[in-house]
Design an enzyme around this catalytic site. Sequence first.
Site, PDB file in Angstrom:
ATOM      1  N   SER A   1       0.828  -1.204   0.000  1.00  0.00           N
ATOM      2  CA  SER A   1       0.000   0.000   0.000  1.00  0.00           C
ATOM      3  C   SER A   1       0.867   1.259   0.000  1.00  0.00           C
ATOM      4  O   SER A   1       1.637   1.489  -0.910  1.00  0.00           O
ATOM      5  CB  SER A   1      -0.963  -0.031   1.187  1.00  0.00           C
TER       6      SER A   1
ATOM      7  N   ASP B   1      -3.222   6.415  -3.305  1.00  0.00           N
ATOM      8  CA  ASP B   1      -2.101   5.829  -2.582  1.00  0.00           C
ATOM      9  C   ASP B   1      -1.432   4.775  -3.463  1.00  0.00           C
ATOM     10  O   ASP B   1      -1.795   4.592  -4.630  1.00  0.00           O
ATOM     11  CB  ASP B   1      -2.541   5.270  -1.226  1.00  0.00           C
TER      12      ASP B   1
ATOM     13  N   ASP C   1      -1.293   1.507  -3.819  1.00  0.00           N
ATOM     14  CA  ASP C   1      -2.047   0.435  -4.488  1.00  0.00           C
ATOM     15  C   ASP C   1      -3.390   0.926  -5.004  1.00  0.00           C
ATOM     16  O   ASP C   1      -4.206   0.121  -5.456  1.00  0.00           O
ATOM     17  CB  ASP C   1      -2.236  -0.767  -3.563  1.00  0.00           C
TER      18      ASP C   1
ATOM     19  N   ASP D   1      -6.162   1.979  -3.819  1.00  0.00           N
ATOM     20  CA  ASP D   1      -7.486   1.649  -3.290  1.00  0.00           C
ATOM     21  C   ASP D   1      -8.059   2.794  -2.467  1.00  0.00           C
ATOM     22  O   ASP D   1      -9.224   2.758  -2.083  1.00  0.00           O
ATOM     23  CB  ASP D   1      -7.454   0.344  -2.482  1.00  0.00           C
TER      24      ASP D   1
END
Length: 481
Positions: free
Chosen positions: A107, A256, A258, A260
């Site tokens: 992440s 961010d 990743d 999501d």
Amino acid sequence: MPAPVDLSALIKAYDVRGTYPDQLDARVARAIGAAFADVVVLPEATGTPTVVVGNDMRPSGPELVGAFADGLTARGVDVVLIGLCSTDGLYHASGARGVPGAMFTASHNPAEYNGIKLCRAGARPVGQDSGLTQVRELAGRYLAEEVPVVDAPGTVREEEMLTEYATFLRSLVDLSGGRPLKVVVDAGNGMGGHTVPAVLGTGAGLPELPLDVVPLYFELDGTFPNHEANPLEPANLVDLQAAVVEHGADLGLAFDGDADRCFVVDENGDAVSPSAITALVGLREVAREVAAGRTPTVIHNLITSQVVPDLLGAAGARTVRTRVGHSFIKAQMAEHDAVFGGEHSAHYYFRDFFFADTGMLAAMHVLAALGSQPHPLSALADQYQPYAASGEINSRVTDVAAARARVVEAYVTQQGAGPVEVDELDGLTVSHWSSHPQWWFNLRASNTEPLLRLNVEAADEDVMEKVRDDVLGLVRQEEGA
């Protein structure tokens, strides 16, 4: 028999997260893949056991994915590799194919980290209370004893799913009829640079939208050369804010690592509160349900603004307050068949997206709302952020229990502030919202550090600052001082 390897520092409450290669290397990834097969995949398989696996742009991803897939196939599970994707892209693959999934990402963490987010078929989460503890224990045994290989190992194949992901999202929000918008997107060298051209542009072969996308740091680079891919930190929004003003854009979006989570800034470069986005998107989803004659449910965590239950309740929704953390939100989303859910960390969850979180779909709703009316985003957002909020403030204390006790004594036992409502759903929440002056605060202990996290909201700035300073004074007051 060798003692199992302790993986508790790597496999935590919600996912796998650690530094590469000292905590998470190919051997560990292979053991986790085999354990995931045995604990989750094989017991729930209704046909050929299959797992979809994706990864973000971190350099260690391909090696770890290969080892994880080897662990799965050793236990008789087929693997579909979808390659570079966002975390919500992996959730889409799991939901669309009806099979479990694994996303290799850390992440927003720095470059030396990597990790794995695991899910059951239909993008249902795997957390410490839903299988992750058993995965950790079995992976530890497999590291000590080696992974047993079945007589008929699984197979590995590759499949491209970015186009299907983009098409699916386009089917949920119609952006074709709005006024033209200029939007700056900061991908932070993360997966937004892969997904935004496909969803908001024509990269997936979809029709052109009335959007002029100005890209910022779209080059996929897991070393994050420009800034950390963590928009929750204000310093990481500075470039986006400046670019929005420089280009005269209607808004800015920041994803961010990743992709999501999605953060929004208005045409002036000012950040729009994730609680305001929760209210804005929630009202769109609620209106659609109410128009169809249904009474929708919306989930929000307990540190989102009071504006969320206020506005959504008035619009005809039932609101359910839950603990902080995606596994709790997802569980409540499914239990209540909720149409939408929001967290103040900028995770947004949709029933239409397998009850999972997707920053891209939330961004599309914001674009649709802005494009369907003539006013700037600052004016639109003001309707959804009428209260004063402190943001989350961390305090490092030597004795968490004693600091919390001082707050309880002052605000609950003595009730010097007048009648309050108290709950301990997640930490300590004290609310004076039903009386004047209106305020509430939540004080939560960190699970991993000697920290107390404080969030305060009030009907006006002066009251918020007074409550914030009073509570912080109690928290940071040493015993006997």
